[in-house]
Design an enzyme around this catalytic site. Structure first.
Site, PDB file in Angstrom:
ATOM      1  N   CYS A 180       2.330   1.850  -7.867  1.00  0.00           N
ATOM      2  CA  CYS A 180       3.552   1.539  -7.334  1.00  0.00           C
ATOM      3  C   CYS A 180       4.597   2.667  -8.099  1.00  0.00           C
ATOM      4  CB  CYS A 180       4.012   0.206  -8.064  1.00  0.00           C
ATOM      5  SG  CYS A 180       5.643  -0.419  -7.229  1.00  0.00           S
ATOM      6  N   HIS A 203       0.638  -3.122  -4.638  1.00  0.00           N
ATOM      7  CA  HIS A 203       0.330  -3.538  -5.808  1.00  0.00           C
ATOM      8  C   HIS A 203      -1.146  -4.117  -5.579  1.00  0.00           C
ATOM      9  CE1 HIS A 203       4.027  -3.661  -8.137  1.00  0.00           C
ATOM     10  NE2 HIS A 203       4.507  -3.508  -6.851  1.00  0.00           N
ATOM     11  N   GLU A 247      -3.133  -5.196  -7.664  1.00  0.00           N
ATOM     12  CA  GLU A 247      -3.186  -6.449  -8.396  1.00  0.00           C
ATOM     13  C   GLU A 247      -2.604  -7.917  -7.802  1.00  0.00           C
ATOM     14  OE1 GLU A 247      -1.358  -4.219  -8.762  1.00  0.00           O
ATOM     15  OE2 GLU A 247       0.797  -5.042  -9.853  1.00  0.00           O
TER      16      GLU A 247
END
Lengths: 199, 252
Positions: free
Chosen positions: A78, A178, A180
């Site tokens: 990011c 992202h 995650e």
């Protein structure tokens, strides 16, 4: 041991969990000695380009990050991905880590900003192992994006314009979205990064 | 192309998911973290927790729920309900929430939007607007939809954007709980005046209602609670209904 750079830019617990779920030992640190011992360097971050570079400078991390990127697998996520580039314009023109040539500018689109939500990856031929992720949806949240040369672009996403989604220059990778927060596919993308840098 | 998002909302009271925001006759449905995990694995694009706990002590439990969710759920999640200050936002975001929702407190003190966006970035700040039709316009309602502020909802949405909101969570007090579909007129009125993503909420009784709001307006996401919690319809059923109407959704 994977080191996630701790520099006060956003919550990184989810990034840590994502690597732990892949079976790695993970440490969150800004300590130079610990960073030198790490197998991989992860630079996360949420916030503005200028604020992030200010933090990196204030914590005396700029030089060591540039050094570590010469030898160790390095992944920016990011805002951390945006910092890999030469410069950014968010919060005023600011020098980045300059590990990959390019600039980070506000996305020039007629679509809504921020670019929030699940968008599909269009994977180039640069890194064959990433081809498996072509057309997969991943979670983006950003307003600025990297403009760089095609020879570094692993994947883009279409948001009225082509948005740089994954980049690579040698052992330095950057992911704009992202992983995650991108469900199971995000974990697979991180795993592919870890496999790719073993080669 | 970017996908339209399908978002289940979990109303949390004293650490448990409860049915509805109506304080009378609340029924416990289960553990918030478990339910969030189940929905995310079933293809929910995001999760929203709305903390309806009445006491300060009970609100502390939401922080533990946020921490556990961040460890176990791998899609973004927002926490709203009782967020009144930068300190409240800091606690939730540091615990691992991706975004915070502010509603009544933003109406009372619009500067809170600006301060939150400056501190954490616009992408973290969701301004929740509860709107009710009054004559030929919509008024912003607070206190769970019971108090009419007299503020014009369309103008408030524009102000929220100008102050740095990253998204608007728009609930129609008129259609909420009616299960006859989203409030298309309200949604369209807001979507056409802002340049940030809007999440429509209130009124879902059938998967086709999602396809309907995505077809009729340029809204970015749809949110629902009861149709998912009562196992009337699954996330997959909603996505299948959207896909059948040509709406782009992420298939998990």
């Amino acid at each position: 041991m994977i080191a996630i750079i701790d520099y006060g830019m956003g919550n990184v617990a989810s990034v840590q969990t994502a690597f732990e779920n892949l079976g790695y030992q993970v440490v969150l640190t800004d300590d130079h000695a610990t960073l030198r011992k790490a197998s991989h360097i992860i630079l996360p971050g949420v916030g503005s380009f200028q604020a992030a570079m200010d933090e990196i400078e204030a914590r005396d991390l700029k030089q060591i990050l540039i050094e570590l990127a010469e030898t160790k697998p390095f992944l920016g996520i990011c805002l951390g991905m945006q910092l890999l580039f030469t410069e950014g314009t968010e919060g005023g023109l600011t020098k980045g880590l300059d590990l990959i040539p390019g600039s980070v500018d506000r996305i020039d689109t007629t679509h809504l900003l921020p670019h929030i939500g699940w968008n599909q990856l269009q994977v180039t031929d640069l890194v064959p192992s990433f081809k498996a992720f072509n057309n997969e949806f991943v979670y983006f949240v950003h307003t600025f994006a990297a403009n760089t040369m095609a020879k570094y672009i692993v994947a883009t996403a279409n948001y009225g314009v082509e948005v740089t989604a994954i980049v690579r220059k040698g052992n330095v990778f950057g992911i704009q979205f992202h992983p995650e927060k991108s469900a199971t596919i995000g974990g697979e993308i991180l795993k592919t990064f870890l496999e790719e840098v073993k080669k | 192309m970017i996908a339209k998002r399908i978002i289940p909302c979990l109303d949390v009271k004293d650490g448990k998911v409860v049915k509805g925001t109506n304080f009378i006759g609340l029924r416990e449905l289960g553990d918030p973290v478990e339910m969030a995990k189940t929905y995310s694995e079933a293809g929910a694009d995001e999760i929203v927790f709305l903390d309806i706990s009445a006491t300060h002590e009970a609100r502390e439990t939401i922080v533990d729920i946020v921490k556990e969710t961040a460890r176990n759920v791998h899609v973004p999640f927002t926490v709203g309900g009782g967020v009144r200050s930068i300190d409240d936002m800091t606690r939730l975001l540091q615990a691992g929430a991706d975004k915070v929702g502010i509603n009544s407190a933003a109406v009372t003190d619009p500067q809170l939007i600006t301060a939150g966006a400056t501190r954490f970035g616009s992408q973290c700040i969701v301004v929740a607007i509860d709107a009710k039709k009054v004559a030929d316009r919509w008024h912003v309602m607070t206190h769970g939809g019971r108090k009419d502020t007299g503020i014009d909802a369309v103008e408030w949405a524009q102000e929220a954007e100008q102050r740095g909101a990253g998204e608007i969570l728009l609930t129609s007090v008129d259609t909420d709980g009616v299960k006859n579909g989203f409030d298309l007129a309200l949604t369209e009125a807001i979507v056409k005046v802002v340049r940030i993503p809007v999440i429509a909420s209130g009124g879902v009784g059938h998967p086709d209602h999602f396809a309907e709001v995505f077809d009729a307006t340029n809204v970015s996401a749809g949110l629902a609670a009861s149709i998912f919690h009562e196992n009337t319809y699954t996330i997959q059923a909603v996505k299948a209904a959207c896909k059948a109407k040509g709406v782009i959704v992420r298939e998990a």
